[in-house]
Design a protein around this motif. Structure first.
Motif: not given
Ligand code: DX5
Ligand code: ZN
Length: 223
Positions: A48-50, A54-56, A63-64, A81-83
């Motif tokens: 998966f990706g950004p 983002h949803c998470i 802390f991600l 970063k934006n995610a």
């Protein structure tokens, strides 16, 4: 005392009920969520990706930790970063000189990490240790969860940890271990110097994941 952090890899979680899995991890008081991003090129698997991160990020304050197992990570740093990533970890194997990227990540105001595969000597990242927040030592060849812990790959951590503690770097450096971590192998990893423990299948395939997280923490702390 050494700070021990447990970082469940959601690769082994139930993706149809991720919100519930994340609540469970919050109840278990884990310190981080480990996010395995795979591109089908650097590793023979795609995850998966950004957008998912983002949803998470929308449903948890944990802390991600984004573990990028991808070629050309420079193209995607901003997106991760934006995610909502709090740390971005890139692989040495895809970069002749990882320093500019690590600096770029730091420049975005988040933590930067460098990871090495079982076959990569730690000396290959020696010159960037002064600027990283985390080193991630792989104890499986990246690509899949549920593989067997390669004890030999953890050996290099001892030398590296000693070098780090003698070097007097101004920042604290977390040493993470990733791959095949369970209540037995975590003892070996802790004894060799790791303080952040990534575990996927051992947690999510357990009958009682919260209990398993407690066991992991205790095993790492008792070493
Ligand atoms: C492997 C990944 C690991 C993995 C951990 O490529 O980086 O984070 O999912 O899973 P387990 O704990 O099942 O080895
Ligand atoms: Zn990982």
């Amino acid at each position: 005392m050494r700070r021990i952090e447990i970082a469940p890899s959601i690769l082994a979680a139930d993706f149809t009920d991720l919100k519930k899995e994340l609540k469970m991890l919050e109840t278990a008081e884990v310190e981080r969520i480990h996010l395995d991003v795979m591109d089908g090129h650097f590793v023979p698997n795609i995850t998966f990706g950004p957008p998912l991160i983002h949803c998470i990020d929308d449903v948890t304050d944990l802390f991600l930790e984004a573990h990028l197992m991808i070629f050309e990570p420079q193209k995607y740093l901003k997106a991760f970063k934006n995610a909502g990533s709090d740390i971005i970890i890139i692989h040495k194997e895809v970069l002749a000189n990882p320093r500019p990227l690590l600096e770029e990540i730091k420049g975005m105001g988040i933590q930067a990490g460098i990871s090495i595969n079982p076959g990569t000597p730690w000396q290959e990242i020696k010159d960037v240790l002064a600027i990283v927040d985390m080193v991630l030592i792989m104890t499986v060849n990246p690509g899949f969860g549920g593989q067997k812990y390669i004890a030999d790959a953890a050996l290099k951590m001892q030398d590296m940890a000693e070098y780090i503690s003698n070097a007097g770097f101004k920042q604290e450096i977390d040493i993470g271990i990733d791959g095949g971590i369970d209540p037995e192998t975590i003892k070996d990893a802790a004894a060799k110097g790791a303080n952040v423990f990534i575990a996927g299948s051992s947690i999510f395939n357990a009958d009682d994941p919260i209990q398993r997280i407690k066991e992991l923490r205790k095993a790492a702390t008792d070493v």
